[in-house]
Design a protein around this motif. Structure first.
Motif, PDB file in Angstrom:
ATOM      1  N   LEU A  61       0.832  -1.207   0.000  1.00  0.00           N
ATOM      2  CA  LEU A  61       0.000   0.000   0.000  1.00  0.00           C
ATOM      3  C   LEU A  61       0.861   1.249   0.000  1.00  0.00           C
ATOM      4  O   LEU A  61       0.595   2.205  -0.735  1.00  0.00           O
ATOM      5  CB  LEU A  61      -0.912   0.004   1.230  1.00  0.00           C
ATOM      6  N   GLY A  62       1.890   1.267   0.836  1.00  0.00           N
ATOM      7  CA  GLY A  62       2.784   2.419   0.855  1.00  0.00           C
ATOM      8  C   GLY A  62       3.470   2.626  -0.480  1.00  0.00           C
ATOM      9  O   GLY A  62       3.602   3.765  -0.963  1.00  0.00           O
ATOM     10  N   ALA A  63       3.898   1.528  -1.101  1.00  0.00           N
ATOM     11  CA  ALA A  63       4.553   1.627  -2.405  1.00  0.00           C
ATOM     12  C   ALA A  63       3.612   2.181  -3.465  1.00  0.00           C
ATOM     13  O   ALA A  63       4.011   2.956  -4.332  1.00  0.00           O
ATOM     14  CB  ALA A  63       5.074   0.251  -2.819  1.00  0.00           C
ATOM     15  N   SER A  66       2.474   6.295  -4.546  1.00  0.00           N
ATOM     16  CA  SER A  66       3.128   7.194  -5.500  1.00  0.00           C
ATOM     17  C   SER A  66       2.728   6.946  -6.939  1.00  0.00           C
ATOM     18  O   SER A  66       3.187   7.656  -7.839  1.00  0.00           O
ATOM     19  CB  SER A  66       4.651   7.055  -5.366  1.00  0.00           C
ATOM     20  N   VAL A  67       1.888   5.938  -7.180  1.00  0.00           N
ATOM     21  CA  VAL A  67       1.517   5.605  -8.558  1.00  0.00           C
ATOM     22  C   VAL A  67       0.450   6.574  -9.052  1.00  0.00           C
ATOM     23  O   VAL A  67      -0.589   6.754  -8.418  1.00  0.00           O
ATOM     24  CB  VAL A  67       1.004   4.156  -8.645  1.00  0.00           C
ATOM     25  N   THR A  68       0.714   7.200 -10.180  1.00  0.00           N
ATOM     26  CA  THR A  68      -0.250   8.077 -10.846  1.00  0.00           C
ATOM     27  C   THR A  68      -0.402   7.623 -12.294  1.00  0.00           C
ATOM     28  O   THR A  68       0.458   6.898 -12.816  1.00  0.00           O
ATOM     29  CB  THR A  68       0.232   9.534 -10.829  1.00  0.00           C
ATOM     30  N   HIS A 187       6.097  -7.654  -5.118  1.00  0.00           N
ATOM     31  CA  HIS A 187       5.569  -6.736  -6.133  1.00  0.00           C
ATOM     32  C   HIS A 187       5.484  -5.314  -5.606  1.00  0.00           C
ATOM     33  O   HIS A 187       5.571  -4.354  -6.383  1.00  0.00           O
ATOM     34  CB  HIS A 187       4.199  -7.216  -6.609  1.00  0.00           C
ATOM     35  N   GLY A 188       5.326  -5.135  -4.285  1.00  0.00           N
ATOM     36  CA  GLY A 188       5.428  -3.787  -3.732  1.00  0.00           C
ATOM     37  C   GLY A 188       6.787  -3.187  -4.012  1.00  0.00           C
ATOM     38  O   GLY A 188       6.908  -2.015  -4.399  1.00  0.00           O
ATOM     39  N   TRP A 189       7.826  -3.995  -3.835  1.00  0.00           N
ATOM     40  CA  TRP A 189       9.180  -3.517  -4.149  1.00  0.00           C
ATOM     41  C   TRP A 189       9.311  -3.212  -5.646  1.00  0.00           C
ATOM     42  O   TRP A 189       9.919  -2.212  -6.032  1.00  0.00           O
ATOM     43  CB  TRP A 189      10.200  -4.572  -3.729  1.00  0.00           C
ATOM     44  N   ALA A 194       9.745   1.141 -10.094  1.00  0.00           N
ATOM     45  CA  ALA A 194       9.149   1.827 -11.244  1.00  0.00           C
ATOM     46  C   ALA A 194       8.856   3.292 -10.936  1.00  0.00           C
ATOM     47  O   ALA A 194       8.987   4.155 -11.812  1.00  0.00           O
ATOM     48  CB  ALA A 194       7.863   1.115 -11.666  1.00  0.00           C
ATOM     49  N   THR A 195       8.453   3.590  -9.715  1.00  0.00           N
ATOM     50  CA  THR A 195       8.106   4.969  -9.366  1.00  0.00           C
ATOM     51  C   THR A 195       9.307   5.782  -8.920  1.00  0.00           C
ATOM     52  O   THR A 195       9.207   7.002  -8.755  1.00  0.00           O
ATOM     53  CB  THR A 195       7.059   4.998  -8.236  1.00  0.00           C
ATOM     54  N   GLY A 196      10.442   5.131  -8.696  1.00  0.00           N
ATOM     55  CA  GLY A 196      11.626   5.845  -8.241  1.00  0.00           C
ATOM     56  C   GLY A 196      11.673   6.082  -6.745  1.00  0.00           C
ATOM     57  O   GLY A 196      12.497   6.866  -6.266  1.00  0.00           O
ATOM     58  N   GLU A 197      10.807   5.376  -5.996  1.00  0.00           N
ATOM     59  CA  GLU A 197      10.771   5.538  -4.536  1.00  0.00           C
ATOM     60  C   GLU A 197      11.835   4.641  -3.895  1.00  0.00           C
ATOM     61  O   GLU A 197      11.519   3.714  -3.149  1.00  0.00           O
ATOM     62  CB  GLU A 197       9.377   5.179  -4.006  1.00  0.00           C
ATOM     63  N   HIS A 198      13.089   4.959  -4.146  1.00  0.00           N
ATOM     64  CA  HIS A 198      14.169   4.098  -3.672  1.00  0.00           C
ATOM     65  C   HIS A 198      14.400   4.228  -2.173  1.00  0.00           C
ATOM     66  O   HIS A 198      15.194   3.469  -1.604  1.00  0.00           O
ATOM     67  CB  HIS A 198      15.456   4.397  -4.443  1.00  0.00           C
TER      68      HIS A 198
END
Length: 254
Positions: A61-63, A66-68, A187-189, A194-198
């Protein structure tokens, strides 16, 4: 919990899957093994499976926050899937887990539109239709709705001793929950890559608890092809998050 061609998961028991395309670095490999080793799950096992699933869903959910829509074309660690395809796949995984725990069976193909058990009329059904093609106006919101339904259904389901039919293969609710936890966490990782939330790594404690489950889902090297990339070698002393990701064929970048 996949329903697509060549991408593995709980619905892959007989080779009939639900989405199309393949995640070459998938997490369940089409083999929904009963991770209880054939033993009747104890209440402790039920509680541990429920807690692992809750933690994995929380991370995913946290990951997903950031998905838009603007990001849905980005590549992911799943070589054949962009972020839109990955989000549609994870949405279907949540739906499959929900079906299993509420219906006692996981169908080989999804229910469509307003007839899906976990859909609501109107805007919800329209959102579901969009998710199948990665065009959901707010993919993060859809993910939240699916996740809330799943966790609510799991909390209300009671005993993990009952068997759930996945294709023609029965497995316990505990095994279903553990398999789902591995899939959703990894899959959260993938989503964070993909979103760049490293700065949102897979939690080390969660990964450590999921590693034994992953080793039962992929019990030997011959079980990998064609659904898994080979295990990525790591130096000694690598942290558990890196070990889990590498075992499932991912390069554990930070």
């Amino acid at each position: 919990m996949y329903r697509g061609d060549g991408d593995g998961g709980i619905r892959a028991q007989d080779g009939a899957h639900r989405t199309t395309g393949a995640c070459a670095r998938d997490t369940t490999g089409g083999r929904a093994h009963d991770t209880t080793g054939g033993r009747a799950p104890t209440r402790t096992a039920e509680a541990e499976a429920a807690e692992l699933l809750r933690r994995a869903v929380g991370y995913a959910l946290g990951a997903a926050q950031s998905v838009t829509p603007a990001l849905l074309g980005r590549p992911t660690p799943c070589a054949a899937w962009n972020l839109g395809r990955l989000m549609a796949h994870v949405d279907d995984s949540l739906a499959a887990l929900h079906e299993g725990i509420t219906d006692g069976a996981v169908a080989l193909r999804p229910r469509e539109g307003p007839h899906r058990r976990d859909s609501a009329p109107g805007v919800e059904a329209a959102a579901d239709a969009g998710a199948e093609t990665g065009t959901e106006a707010d993919p993060a919101a859809l993910f939240r709705r699916r996740a809330a339904r799943l966790l609510g259904a799991w909390a209300a389901a009671g005993s993990g001793h009952r068997l759930i039919a996945v294709a023609d293969s029965p497995l316990t609710a505990v095994a279903l929950g553990l398999t789902g936890a591995v899939e959703l966490a990894v899959h959260g990782w993938d989503i964070t890559r993909a979103t760049g939330e490293h700065d949102r790594p897979l939690p080390a404690a969660l990964a450590a608890d999921l590693l034994p489950v992953a080793h039962q889902l992929v019990p030997y090297e011959g079980a990998r092809p064609p659904l898994f990339a080979p295990e990525v070698p790591l130096p000694p002393g690598a942290p558990p998050d890196a070990r889990l990701l590498a075992f499932l064929g991912r390069v554990p970048t930070r």
